[in-house]
Scaffold this motif. Structure first.
Motif, PDB file in Angstrom:
ATOM      1  N   GLU A 205     -28.859  24.598 -78.679  1.00 55.05           N
ATOM      2  CA  GLU A 205     -29.283  22.917 -78.870  1.00 55.05           C
ATOM      3  C   GLU A 205     -28.189  22.588 -77.715  1.00 55.05           C
ATOM      4  O   GLU A 205     -28.566  21.957 -76.785  1.00 55.05           O
ATOM      5  N   LEU A 206     -26.823  22.769 -77.797  1.00 55.70           N
ATOM      6  CA  LEU A 206     -26.263  22.351 -76.739  1.00 55.70           C
ATOM      7  C   LEU A 206     -25.378  23.778 -75.933  1.00 55.70           C
ATOM      8  O   LEU A 206     -24.919  22.841 -74.563  1.00 55.70           O
ATOM      9  N   LYS A 207     -25.972  24.546 -75.239  1.00 53.66           N
ATOM     10  CA  LYS A 207     -25.570  25.866 -74.833  1.00 53.66           C
ATOM     11  C   LYS A 207     -24.199  25.852 -74.518  1.00 53.66           C
ATOM     12  O   LYS A 207     -23.923  25.469 -73.629  1.00 53.66           O
ATOM     13  N   ILE A 208     -23.349  26.164 -75.881  1.00 56.80           N
ATOM     14  CA  ILE A 208     -22.369  26.335 -75.142  1.00 56.80           C
ATOM     15  C   ILE A 208     -21.698  27.509 -76.456  1.00 56.80           C
ATOM     16  O   ILE A 208     -22.733  27.260 -77.503  1.00 56.80           O
ATOM     17  N   LEU A 209     -20.983  28.349 -76.080  1.00 59.77           N
ATOM     18  CA  LEU A 209     -20.143  29.749 -76.699  1.00 59.77           C
ATOM     19  C   LEU A 209     -19.334  29.378 -77.141  1.00 59.77           C
ATOM     20  O   LEU A 209     -18.676  28.795 -76.811  1.00 59.77           O
ATOM     21  N   ILE A 210     -19.061  29.200 -79.022  1.00 58.64           N
ATOM     22  CA  ILE A 210     -17.725  29.170 -79.453  1.00 58.64           C
ATOM     23  C   ILE A 210     -17.148  29.804 -80.214  1.00 58.64           C
ATOM     24  O   ILE A 210     -18.284  31.315 -80.457  1.00 58.64           O
ATOM     25  N   GLY A 211     -16.258  30.515 -80.332  1.00 63.33           N
ATOM     26  CA  GLY A 211     -15.671  31.584 -81.492  1.00 63.33           C
ATOM     27  C   GLY A 211     -15.519  31.600 -83.186  1.00 63.33           C
ATOM     28  O   GLY A 211     -16.157  30.075 -83.509  1.00 63.33           O
ATOM     29  N   GLU A 212     -15.322  31.949 -83.759  1.00 61.78           N
ATOM     30  CA  GLU A 212     -16.159  32.561 -85.164  1.00 61.78           C
ATOM     31  C   GLU A 212     -14.711  31.363 -86.110  1.00 61.78           C
ATOM     32  O   GLU A 212     -15.224  30.399 -86.419  1.00 61.78           O
ATOM     33  N   LYS A 213     -13.315  31.193 -85.302  1.00 59.61           N
ATOM     34  CA  LYS A 213     -12.422  30.183 -85.640  1.00 59.61           C
ATOM     35  C   LYS A 213     -12.932  28.849 -85.270  1.00 59.61           C
ATOM     36  O   LYS A 213     -12.591  27.896 -86.050  1.00 59.61           O
ATOM     37  N   THR A 214     -13.228  28.694 -84.650  1.00 58.94           N
ATOM     38  CA  THR A 214     -13.705  27.180 -84.041  1.00 58.94           C
ATOM     39  C   THR A 214     -15.061  26.995 -85.089  1.00 58.94           C
ATOM     40  O   THR A 214     -14.652  25.497 -84.992  1.00 58.94           O
ATOM     41  N   ALA A 215     -15.315  27.315 -85.370  1.00 54.80           N
ATOM     42  CA  ALA A 215     -17.205  27.347 -86.277  1.00 54.80           C
ATOM     43  C   ALA A 215     -16.512  26.289 -87.435  1.00 54.80           C
ATOM     44  O   ALA A 215     -16.679  25.901 -88.689  1.00 54.80           O
ATOM     45  N   GLU A 216     -15.778  27.323 -87.626  1.00 51.39           N
ATOM     46  CA  GLU A 216     -14.425  27.120 -89.245  1.00 51.39           C
ATOM     47  C   GLU A 216     -14.263  25.829 -89.514  1.00 51.39           C
ATOM     48  O   GLU A 216     -14.279  24.922 -90.208  1.00 51.39           O
ATOM     49  N   ASP A 217     -13.487  25.901 -88.544  1.00 49.89           N
ATOM     50  CA  ASP A 217     -12.878  24.486 -88.029  1.00 49.89           C
ATOM     51  C   ASP A 217     -13.916  23.373 -87.980  1.00 49.89           C
ATOM     52  O   ASP A 217     -13.766  22.277 -88.674  1.00 49.89           O
ATOM     53  N   ILE A 218     -14.740  23.505 -87.578  1.00 51.23           N
ATOM     54  CA  ILE A 218     -15.518  22.665 -87.178  1.00 51.23           C
ATOM     55  C   ILE A 218     -16.361  22.036 -88.415  1.00 51.23           C
ATOM     56  O   ILE A 218     -16.323  20.843 -88.895  1.00 51.23           O
ATOM     57  N   LYS A 219     -16.401  23.256 -89.674  1.00 52.10           N
ATOM     58  CA  LYS A 219     -17.241  22.919 -90.689  1.00 52.10           C
ATOM     59  C   LYS A 219     -15.952  22.531 -92.046  1.00 52.10           C
ATOM     60  O   LYS A 219     -16.374  21.610 -92.678  1.00 52.10           O
ATOM     61  N   ILE A 220     -14.334  22.793 -91.729  1.00 52.34           N
ATOM     62  CA  ILE A 220     -13.706  21.919 -92.260  1.00 52.34           C
ATOM     63  C   ILE A 220     -13.759  20.533 -92.157  1.00 52.34           C
ATOM     64  O   ILE A 220     -13.257  20.149 -93.348  1.00 52.34           O
ATOM     65  N   ASN A 221     -13.359  20.551 -90.737  1.00 53.32           N
ATOM     66  CA  ASN A 221     -13.714  19.377 -90.841  1.00 53.32           C
ATOM     67  C   ASN A 221     -14.518  17.781 -90.772  1.00 53.32           C
ATOM     68  O   ASN A 221     -13.714  16.624 -91.270  1.00 53.32           O
ATOM     69  N   ILE A 222     -15.500  18.468 -90.255  1.00 50.51           N
ATOM     70  CA  ILE A 222     -16.586  17.285 -90.181  1.00 50.51           C
ATOM     71  C   ILE A 222     -18.030  17.661 -91.487  1.00 50.51           C
ATOM     72  O   ILE A 222     -18.452  17.100 -90.846  1.00 50.51           O
ATOM     73  N   GLY A 223     -17.391  19.230 -91.272  1.00 52.45           N
ATOM     74  CA  GLY A 223     -19.016  19.784 -92.524  1.00 52.45           C
ATOM     75  C   GLY A 223     -19.333  18.929 -93.572  1.00 52.45           C
ATOM     76  O   GLY A 223     -19.187  18.256 -94.174  1.00 52.45           O
ATOM     77  N   SER A 224     -20.885  18.224 -93.812  1.00 53.60           N
ATOM     78  CA  SER A 224     -21.242  17.420 -95.098  1.00 53.60           C
ATOM     79  C   SER A 224     -22.974  18.084 -95.353  1.00 53.60           C
ATOM     80  O   SER A 224     -23.215  18.883 -94.198  1.00 53.60           O
ATOM     81  N   VAL A 225     -22.598  18.341 -96.268  1.00 48.63           N
ATOM     82  CA  VAL A 225     -24.156  17.810 -97.092  1.00 48.63           C
ATOM     83  C   VAL A 225     -24.538  17.103 -97.399  1.00 48.63           C
ATOM     84  O   VAL A 225     -26.168  16.849 -97.442  1.00 48.63           O
ATOM     85  N   LEU A 226     -24.934  15.762 -97.498  1.00 50.20           N
ATOM     86  CA  LEU A 226     -25.252  14.346 -96.818  1.00 50.20           C
ATOM     87  C   LEU A 226     -24.491  13.878 -96.248  1.00 50.20           C
ATOM     88  O   LEU A 226     -23.585  13.912 -95.914  1.00 50.20           O
ATOM     89  N   ASP A 227     -24.969  12.592 -95.925  1.00 49.17           N
ATOM     90  CA  ASP A 227     -25.073  11.723 -94.832  1.00 49.17           C
ATOM     91  C   ASP A 227     -23.721  10.829 -95.896  1.00 49.17           C
ATOM     92  O   ASP A 227     -24.358  10.049 -96.472  1.00 49.17           O
ATOM     93  N   THR A 228     -22.837  11.125 -95.348  1.00 49.51           N
ATOM     94  CA  THR A 228     -21.162  10.073 -95.741  1.00 49.51           C
ATOM     95  C   THR A 228     -21.276   8.878 -95.153  1.00 49.51           C
ATOM     96  O   THR A 228     -20.306   7.961 -95.716  1.00 49.51           O
TER      97      THR A 228
END
Length: 355
Positions: A205-228
């Motif tokens: 979607e954004l045409k940017i490549l990130i690493g595994e650790k960055t993806a995990e940081d995203i999940k932990i910091n702003i990951g959610s399964v419902l609109d909060t």
């Protein structure tokens, strides 16, 4: 009598250790001390010499940043051993670190948690790696059973209990009653899959490549399964797939939710399928007692509320869900005779003991 005497004799000269051998993290419990080791399941290896350079946090920090002759390896993939020698080195390091200055004459007695439904060959690999790492005696327990024991579920009562353990490599879904698993399912939708979903979303979607650790940081910091309605967002740096140059983008909580939606839906469908094949009397117990969530995935924002709204049953998030399995192995070690039915037994070794 003689067997019990031997057990007491061995206990005087060896330690009791519980291990949650996870895809993302390995935790170690020592009787009398509690959880003494909590390290990522990563090993850094020097390919020129074959020597282990680092284990755990130090090795994880090297992921994606090593020179050509050093590789950072995850020896546990989807909850099972993918690299036997490296796993053996990792477990030897963790057991030695756990024992510390309190190392005794005999090797420790070890209880290891493994995913439900793994094959005999995969279980044998876990046993052999643990014994080669220095264990005197090895017992294997399925992770949902250990998690249930760790969070205080009365597994030996004639009532149905449902455990969903969302780990790093796999999710274990199990129905437990009378000290055994009535039905279980192990799926490869867990923390690592969600990280990969986020990576692919940013790539597509954004045409940017990130690493595994960055993806995990995203999940932990702003990951959610419902609109909060929190409006969470995060600046992410990576490599632009078009120009090949460094680039920074801002990803929102809504983006992460869209990225992981497919995997979360698959997880929910798997839970439904296990409930559908469960005897009605047990389902009645689950409706009354609820579902217990354990593992790191239980901490994803909105997971409890989403499951309650879809499954129409109460959902309880375990206290400190990341340590539920290793706490369960510790409880088993304290009274291993009382939990014999919970342990996995092989036809030819009850229990496996090093010669």
């Amino acid at each position: 009598m003689a067997f019990k005497f031997l057990q007491k004799f061995y206990a005087m000269f060896s330690n009791d250790i519980g291990i949650d051998l996870g895809t993302a993290n390995t935790l170690v419990y020592v009787e009398g001390k509690g959880i003494v080791v909590r390290e990522p399941s990563v090993v850094a290896l020097n390919q020129k010499t074959g020597q282990v350079v680092a284990v755990g946090s130090q090795a994880k920090d090297m992921l994606g940043k090593t020179p050509g002759h050093i590789i950072a390896i995850r020896p546990i993939v989807d909850g099972v051993i993918s690299d036997f020698e490296v796993t053996e080195e990792m477990m030897s390091y963790l057991i030695n670190r756990a024992e510390g200055d309190n190392k005794k004459m005999l090797g420790p007695r070890v209880v290891v948690g493994v995913p439900s439904g793994i094959t005999n060959v995969e279980r044998r690999a876990v046993r052999d790696a643990t014994v080669n790492a220095g264990a005197r005696e090895v017992h294997i327990v399925e992770e949902p059973m250990a998690a249930a024991i760790g969070i205080g579920v009365p597994i030996n009562d004639p009532v149905g209990n449902m455990i969903v353990d969302i780990g790093g490599g796999t999710t274990d879904i199990a129905i437990i009653s009378l000290g055994g698993i009535v039905h279980s399912r192990n799926i490869k939708i867990a923390g690592d899959k969600l990280n990969n979903d986020i990576t692919q979303f940013l790539k597509n979607e954004l045409k940017i490549l990130i690493g595994e650790k960055t993806a995990e940081d995203i999940k932990i910091n702003i990951g959610s399964v419902l609109d909060t309605d929190s409006g969470g967002e995060m600046a992410v740096r990576g490599r632009d797939l078009i120009t090949g140059l460094p680039r920074e983008v801002v990803i929102t909580e809504s983006d992460v939710r869209d990225a992981i939606a497919g995997s979360i839906n698959t997880l929910i469908e798997s839970i439904k399928e296990v409930i559908e094949i469960t005897p009605p009397e047990v389902v009645s117990d689950i409706m009354h007692r609820g579902l217990h969530l354990a593992g790191g995935g239980a901490l994803i924002r909105g997971m409890k509320e989403l499951l309650e709204s879809v499954l129409k049953i109460p959902v309880h998030v375990a206290e400190d869900p990341l340590t539920a399995v290793v706490r369960g192995t510790g409880i088993i070690l304290n009274d291993i005779d009382a939990y014999q039915d919970a342990l996995i037994k092989n036809e030819d070794e009850l229990p496996f003991t090093r010669n």
